[in-house]
Write an enzyme that holds these catalytic residues in place. Structure first.
Site, PDB file in Angstrom:
ATOM      1  N   GLU A 322      79.319  -7.584 -57.638  1.00  0.00           N
ATOM      2  CA  GLU A 322      78.719  -8.759 -57.002  1.00  0.00           C
ATOM      3  C   GLU A 322      79.684  -9.938 -57.017  1.00  0.00           C
ATOM      4  OE1 GLU A 322      74.180  -9.984 -56.773  1.00  0.00           O
ATOM      5  OE2 GLU A 322      75.046 -10.664 -58.666  1.00  0.00           O
ATOM      6  N   HIS A 351      80.972  16.877 -69.606  1.00  0.00           N
ATOM      7  CA  HIS A 351      80.226  17.941 -68.936  1.00  0.00           C
ATOM      8  C   HIS A 351      79.643  17.458 -67.610  1.00  0.00           C
ATOM      9  CE1 HIS A 351      80.528  20.155 -72.711  1.00  0.00           C
ATOM     10  NE2 HIS A 351      80.245  19.004 -73.299  1.00  0.00           N
ATOM     11  N   LYS A 453      68.325 -10.423 -48.506  1.00  0.00           N
ATOM     12  CA  LYS A 453      67.038 -11.084 -48.737  1.00  0.00           C
ATOM     13  C   LYS A 453      66.466 -11.624 -47.427  1.00  0.00           C
ATOM     14  CE  LYS A 453      67.931 -12.572 -53.511  1.00  0.00           C
ATOM     15  NZ  LYS A 453      68.127 -13.747 -54.391  1.00  0.00           N
TER      16      LYS A 453
END
Length: 524
Positions: A322, A351, A453
């Site tokens: 960000e 793994h 937004k």
């Protein structure tokens, strides 16, 4: 490179500090000794810019704001007595509040101690407290934290119902700087309804962390909430962990908040040194810059070999991406900058995706995090000490990556506690600030987030218009709805109606979903 050359390079590029019990090894990154001289001029400007920021300049030019998260852990460096005094008071208030909750001075309506905290916050307001909880929950003598950080209906229902057995002894914390951000607002409204539907009082157990004068601040005052803590406008969400957003959960689980702040402050001091080789944040940011050619061409893979730091990669995702992921630089040139961050934990990574890191596409560098001290209660069994194996896996993975020509660096702390977490967070915050200066971007705004937004708000507005249009009960095609609303996105209308029809019997979409342009839409 033979062993002697590797060792000499390691010694030349190793940084360590005894007071913090801290080492930084960038010898396996694409950094040369002469880079210190070559980058001296640009770092001199970066150091001055960071000093100016700490002195109170308007560092976030786009939003006209100061950037003050470094003041939070050392109020003495704040640019005014008013700010310094307010920070000091906030730390004292949080410490006192936490103690009052833990020792039972503040109780529920039945005179019982609180046992749980339901934390409502998005982004850094949720990730920071989660990191605090995961880091110190084993030492916790305090409350159990639960997090609501999304507006997923299923998630909201599950998390609220999970606290029902302890609802009477649960505190609710709502974090929102403005009080108008949809996710925490919706979460608060749902939690408030849940509490009241179960015949409990909301205000007596609700706590706000918000800016003075915000919608949330006014609501909390008007309803006489239990307490309100400050989230100043000069602190961004992704750098709020050394403020109330991180200190309150730390206090409520019994962690030492002063030790946490001191660790961050100590690292801040180390990274104010105006010399690349003797500044760990400068070394870290230089390693990032050289690895990705100053253009973020390599991803940052974060591998902490300690379970308590499992969520640290998620925390860094927001802090780094960000802050640095910007389309334009400060001179309005299109640069499309950023560093992608992902991670796991050791030795689970062994793994998982280390196979690709070792043998696949070479588009990353690895950031190992190592803790030397092992807990005494885990003893040797059948000549095996778990800590030895964990260390062996780290060293083995590091060697295997290096043999494969894959860049990696290692951050080591002697032990893991509140101080070392504070220092670790501060190290990355300072490295991000310096790297942003190298690539000339504003690390403290988030125009892409704001664009998302605004787009979401537009969709919600369009949905309401669709619902009102269909109230007349007439059948329409998607194109007819689009024309009636003068919309610029038939696709958005389709996606909205598909969702509505799945969740309400009042909406119907008649026809073949493979041919959405032929669907007949109506509301009954």
């Amino acid at each position: 490179m033979n062993n002697n050359d590797k060792w000499a390079r390691y010694c030349d590029l190793l940084y360590s500090d005894d007071s913090l019990g801290f080492w930084l090894d960038i010898s396996r990154m694409d950094v040369a000794i002469n880079d210190f001289e070559d980058f001296n001029e640009i770092y001199s400007k970066a150091f001055d810019a960071l000093e100016s920021l700490e002195n109170g300049s308007i560092a976030n030019i786009d939003e006209g704001r100061q950037v003050g998260h470094y003041w939070l852990r050392n109020p003495k460096v704040a640019p005014s007595p008013e700010i310094s005094d307010s920070i000091t008071k906030e730390i004292q208030d949080i410490s006192k509040f936490g103690s009052s909750i833990l020792n039972g001075e503040i109780t529920n309506s039945d005179g019982e101690k609180y046992t749980d905290v339901f934390w409502i916050g998005i982004g850094g307001s949720g990730l920071g407290p989660l990191l605090i909880k995961e880091s110190f929950k084993r030492e916790s003598i305090g409350l159990d934290l639960h997090f609501l950080d999304n507006v997923d209906p299923e998630g909201i229902s599950h998390k609220l119902n999970s606290i029902l057995p302890n609802l009477n002894s649960t505190l609710f914390v709502v974090v929102s700087k403005s009080g108008g951000t949809p996710e925490p607002l919706i979460g608060m409204e749902q939690a408030m309804k849940f509490v009241r539907d179960n015949n409990q009082n909301w205000s007596s157990r609700a706590i706000a962390i918000t800016s003075k004068g915000s919608k949330l601040d006014l609501l909390a005052h008007n309803e006489n909430w239990l307490d309100i803590f400050d989230l100043p406008d000069w602190v961004g969400g992704r750098t709020s962990i050394t403020g109330a957003v991180g200190l309150l959960p730390a206090a409520l689980i019994g962690a030492d908040i002063n030790k946490f702040l001191n660790g961050a402050s100590q690292m801040d001091a180390l990274t104010r040194v105006k010399d690349i080789k003797n500044n760990p944040a400068a070394l870290l940011s230089l390693a990032w810059f050289k690895s990705g050619n100053g253009k973020g061409l390599r991803d940052m893979v974060v591998l902490p070999y300690r379970d308590r730091l499992e969520v640290f990669s998620r925390y860094l995702q927001q802090l780094v991406m960000e802050s640095l992921g910007k389309k334009f630089d400060r001179d309005e040139n299109q640069v499309n900058q950023g560093i992608a961050v992902y991670g796991n934990k050791g030795s689970t990574d062994q793994h998982a995706y280390v196979q690709q890191l070792r043998d696949g596409i070479d588009n990353f560098f690895v950031n190992f995090i190592e803790i030397l001290h092992d807990p005494l209660e885990i003893v040797e069994v059948k000549n095996k000490r778990p800590g030895d194996y964990l260390s062996g896996f780290l060293q083995g993975t590091r060697s295997a990556l290096t043999e494969g020509g894959r860049q990696n660096l290692t951050i080591t702390f002697k032990s893991f506690d509140e101080s070392s977490l504070g220092a670790l967070i501060a190290l990355f915050e300072r490295a991000v600030s310096l790297y942003a200066e190298l690539i000339n971007v504003n690390a403290y705004n988030q125009p892409g987030v704001e664009a998302g937004k605004k787009a979401a708000t537009k969709i919600i507005k369009l949905q309401k218009e669709i619902e009102e249009l269909l109230d007349d009960g007439k059948q329409r095609t998607l194109n007819e709805i689009n024309d009636a609303l003068s919309s610029d996105s038939t696709e958005s209308i389709y996606l909205i109606l598909r969702k509505l029809s799945e969740n309400s019997d009042h909406y119907s979409m008649i026809g073949n979903q493979s041919n959405p342009d032929k669907l007949i839409i109506s509301k009954t």
